[in-house]
Enzyme design. Structure first.
Site, PDB file in Angstrom:
ATOM      1  N   LYS A   1     -60.586  -0.864  14.225  1.00 53.96           N
ATOM      2  CA  LYS A   1     -60.121  -2.245  14.499  1.00 53.96           C
ATOM      3  C   LYS A   1     -58.959  -2.586  13.944  1.00 53.96           C
ATOM      4  O   LYS A   1     -58.903  -2.308  12.834  1.00 53.96           O
ATOM      5  CB  LYS A   1     -61.353  -3.002  13.971  1.00 53.96           C
TER       6      LYS A   1
ATOM      7  N   LYS B   1     -61.039  -0.562   9.396  1.00 54.39           N
ATOM      8  CA  LYS B   1     -60.720  -2.056   9.565  1.00 54.39           C
ATOM      9  C   LYS B   1     -59.346  -2.151   8.949  1.00 54.39           C
ATOM     10  O   LYS B   1     -59.266  -2.192   7.708  1.00 54.39           O
ATOM     11  CB  LYS B   1     -61.717  -3.136   9.421  1.00 54.39           C
TER      12      LYS B   1
HETATM   13  C1  PBG Z   1     -64.524 -10.984   9.407  1.00 54.15           C
HETATM   14  C2  PBG Z   1     -64.165 -10.454  10.804  1.00 54.15           C
HETATM   15  C3  PBG Z   1     -62.851 -10.725  11.526  1.00 54.15           C
HETATM   16  C4  PBG Z   1     -63.048 -10.058  12.630  1.00 54.15           C
HETATM   17  C5  PBG Z   1     -64.364  -9.723  12.705  1.00 54.15           C
HETATM   18  N1  PBG Z   1     -64.889  -9.952  11.751  1.00 54.15           N
HETATM   19  C6  PBG Z   1     -61.801 -11.361  10.875  1.00 54.15           C
HETATM   20  C7  PBG Z   1     -61.059 -10.839   9.509  1.00 54.15           C
HETATM   21  O1  PBG Z   1     -61.438  -9.806   8.963  1.00 54.15           O
HETATM   22  O2  PBG Z   1     -60.468 -11.575   9.080  1.00 54.15           O
HETATM   23  C8  PBG Z   1     -61.660 -10.099  13.684  1.00 54.15           C
HETATM   24  C9  PBG Z   1     -62.181 -10.112  15.030  1.00 54.15           C
HETATM   25  C10 PBG Z   1     -61.050 -10.533  15.977  1.00 54.15           C
HETATM   26  O3  PBG Z   1     -59.696 -10.817  15.523  1.00 54.15           O
HETATM   27  O4  PBG Z   1     -61.591 -10.693  17.124  1.00 54.15           O
HETATM   28  N2  PBG Z   1     -65.312 -10.187   8.712  1.00 54.15           N
END
Ligand code: PBG
Length: 330
Positions: free
Chosen positions: A251, A198
């Site tokens: 992601k 991520k």
């Molecule tokens: C938070 C989380 C995020 C997303 C999914 N879970 C945001 C972040 O890490 O700031 C992002 C999903 C998206 O942008 O569609 N744990």
């Protein structure tokens, strides 16, 4: 005149039937997980930067799940918007057994026993600091105490009926700790879908607006990955595999297709990808301007993510894409 060609690749594209024979990648509703925003209020709140998505109250949520199941989308990832007043520095609401997520899981399972429910494991919706982990007085994100909190959060979700828990926090060691905590409590059948790679991405902007979950101070770069790195994703993969992840995820998706491909060739586990809020917002914004065809570009982006090696895709287009594919097969 004709060229003296042995090979004419166009022969394999000459008709829809031949193109169907030679198609290497398919997409369908069975490949989608639909992320849904929920809140503890009767009505819905539109999300300006994500047309078609909203923070849903219970009745819209049930209608959305029912409509999705009807077009073949069978997996849902729940993301809660929590009122500021319930957010604390210890993020205790994250494991409240009567909290929004456990209550919603129980009710969804009762109404839709066949729906596959995925829950996010991370503290940001509940943390007054807006970070995925607990924050020390001097602003550091505390790894090991956070992992303990995440275990409590995951157990509250498993007890309420989560089928898959999906740690999105990027703390070290959390997959192994979550697996042990779930197993110790008897949840050997609850799966772990790990956000393995991520990235600290600006493409999450609309999501943070949707949930009011942006960090109050600092950024997420000490835990989310540097967008410049792919070898580091393979390192995270080795750890998540060893710690017992069932599915590994990359992601965002669209700007990280090489990372998806790298994980695909390095693991026998299923690979997931998350087409994030900013990817969805970009296509909608261009379509609203009349610059892109939304249906065609959305389906092409999903096909590209599958072609790169994703078995399953988190996408805000899930229900819409299933409908498009039903009415206009590719
Ligand atoms: C938070 C989380 C995020 C997303 C999914 N879970 C945001 C972040 O890490 O700031 C992002 C999903 C998206 O942008 O569609 N744990």
């Amino acid at each position: 005149m004709s060229l003296d060609l042995v090979h004419r690749p166009r022969r394999n594209r000459k008709s829809p039937v031949i193109r169907a024979f030679t198609r290497e990648t398919v997409i369908g509703p069975e490949h989608f997980i639909s992320p849904l925003f929920i809140h503890d209020a009767p009505g819905d709140v539109a999300i300006a930067s994500m047309p078609g998505c909203k923070r849903m109250g219970a009745s819209s949520l049930y209608a959305e799940v029912e409509a999705s199941l009807a077009v073949g989308v069978r997996a849902f990832a729940l993301f809660p918007a929590i009122p500021e007043a319930q957010k604390t520095r210890g993020a205790e609401e994250a494991w409240n057994p009567k909290g929004l997520i456990p209550r919603t899981l129980t009710e969804l399972k009762r109404r839709f026993p066949d729906a596959m429910l995925v829950t996010d494991v991370a503290l940001d919706p509940y943390n007054s600091d807006g970070h995925d982990g607990l924050v020390s007085d001097d602003g550091r994100i505390l790894n090991d105490p956070t992992v303990k909190a995440l275990c409590a959060q995951a157990l509250s979700q498993a007890r309420a009926g989560a089928d898959i828990i999906a740690p999105s926090d990027m703390m070290d060691g959390r997959v192994g700790a979550l697996r042990a905590a779930l197993d110790d409590d008897g949840f050997t059948d609850v799966s772990i879908l790990a956000y393995t790679a991520k990235y600290a991405s600006a493409f999450y902007g609309p999501f943070r607006d949707a949930l009011d979950s942006a960090p109050k101070a600092g950024d997420k770069k000490t835990y989310q990955m540097d967008p410049a790195n792919v070898r580091e994703a393979l390192r995270e993969l080795v750890l998540d595999e060893a710690e017992g992840a069932d599915i590994v995820m990359v992601k965002p998706a669209g700007a990280y297709l090489d990372v998806i491909a790298a994980l695909r060739s390095a693991t026998t586990l299923p690979v997931a990808a998350y087409q994030v809020s900013g990817e969805y917002a970009m296509l909608h914004a261009a379509a609203q301007n009349g610059w892109l065809d939304l249906r065609k570009t959305a389906l092409e982006s999903l096909l590209g993510i599958r072609r790169a090696g994703a078995d399953v895709i988190f996408t805000y287009f899930a229900r819409q894409a299933a409908l498009w594919l039903r009415d206009h097969p590719l």
